[in-house]
Scaffold this motif. Structure first.
Motif, PDB file in Angstrom:
ATOM      1  N   ALA A  36      12.354  31.093  -2.253  1.00  0.00           N
ATOM      2  CA  ALA A  36      13.273  30.028  -1.917  1.00  0.00           C
ATOM      3  C   ALA A  36      13.629  29.794  -0.621  1.00  0.00           C
ATOM      4  O   ALA A  36      13.786  28.608   0.029  1.00  0.00           O
ATOM      5  N   ALA A  37      13.913  30.954   0.215  1.00  0.00           N
ATOM      6  CA  ALA A  37      14.389  30.695   1.792  1.00  0.00           C
ATOM      7  C   ALA A  37      13.131  30.198   2.539  1.00  0.00           C
ATOM      8  O   ALA A  37      13.293  29.566   3.560  1.00  0.00           O
ATOM      9  N   HIS A  40      12.904  26.529   2.089  1.00  0.00           N
ATOM     10  CA  HIS A  40      14.233  25.862   2.894  1.00  0.00           C
ATOM     11  C   HIS A  40      13.933  25.932   4.072  1.00  0.00           C
ATOM     12  O   HIS A  40      14.332  24.599   4.938  1.00  0.00           O
ATOM     13  N   THR A  41      13.396  26.875   4.923  1.00  0.00           N
ATOM     14  CA  THR A  41      13.106  27.009   6.152  1.00  0.00           C
ATOM     15  C   THR A  41      11.831  25.884   6.554  1.00  0.00           C
ATOM     16  O   THR A  41      12.076  25.125   7.391  1.00  0.00           O
ATOM     17  N   ARG A  44      12.809  22.303   7.273  1.00  0.00           N
ATOM     18  CA  ARG A  44      13.559  21.847   8.449  1.00  0.00           C
ATOM     19  C   ARG A  44      12.894  21.307   9.485  1.00  0.00           C
ATOM     20  O   ARG A  44      12.426  22.103  10.393  1.00  0.00           O
TER      21      ARG A  44
END
Length: 192
Positions: A36-37, A40-41, A44
């Motif tokens: 998930a991290a 998310h990154t 960006r």
């Protein structure tokens, strides 16, 4: 596996990122929080118009995906031999984690090219995010990325396209450095 490499600088992460071969990956892969991290990154990225012209498909049931890939492959090549069939099913299960990235362009005054560039940036960010979390990633395409049945299997429809399959895991053997471009040959300076 460390959840995140905070000792590395962004510059060192970019300078040391290399693709790991999907067929050489072993467990562990990222857990759900790490993945998930990473996603998310990855999101960006530059995105003119804030269109989000991309999306992720996390492929959880890899055996079912392998069988669906094989069915799609055989519909176009019904005479495929056992070795071909094995390669198709192995593609789906060769690493601990598999994520497909779909280019999902939006109707907008923002040119399609700019939306596609954003997708490419997202894909590179996913590779960097995996590296930052202590894993290796391999961005592959192959026949499946261009197959309409596989696109539909992933919940996509034209004008969406599969930008790639991202295999993420731990590397079983040391990564080899690949040839890099001669920077002088690919860099010019415009002085007016």
């Amino acid at each position: 596996m460390d959840s995140f490499n905070d000792s590395a600088t962004p510059a060192s992460l970019m300078a040391t990122r290399r693709s790991g071969k999907a067929r050489d990956m072993i467990s562990p892969g990222p857990d759900s929080a790490q993945l998930a991290a990473m996603l998310h990154t990855a999101a960006r990225v530059p995105d003119h118009g804030k269109l989000f012209p991309w999306r992720f498909v996390v492929i959880e049931n890899r055996d079912a995906f392998a069988q669906s890939l094989l069915a799609a492959y055989l519909s176009g090549k019904p005479g495929a031999g056992r070795l071909e069939q094995d390669a198709v099913t192995q593609f789906a299960v060769q690493s601990p984690c598999l994520v497909a990235v779909l280019s999902s362009p939006k109707q907008s005054h923002i040119p399609l090219w700019e939306q596609e560039l954003s997708v490419g940036a997202l894909c590179q960010n996913l590779c960097l995010a995996a590296h930052a979390h202590g894993f290796v990633a391999n961005w592959l395409t192959g026949w499946a990325a261009y197959d309409e049945q596989v696109l539909a299997l992933l919940g996509g429809a034209a004008p969406e396209r599969i930008a790639g399959f991202f295999f993420i895991g731990s590397q079983a053997k040391p990564l080899e450095e690949r040839p890099r471009p001669d920077m002088a040959a690919i860099t010019s300076h415009w002085a007016g």
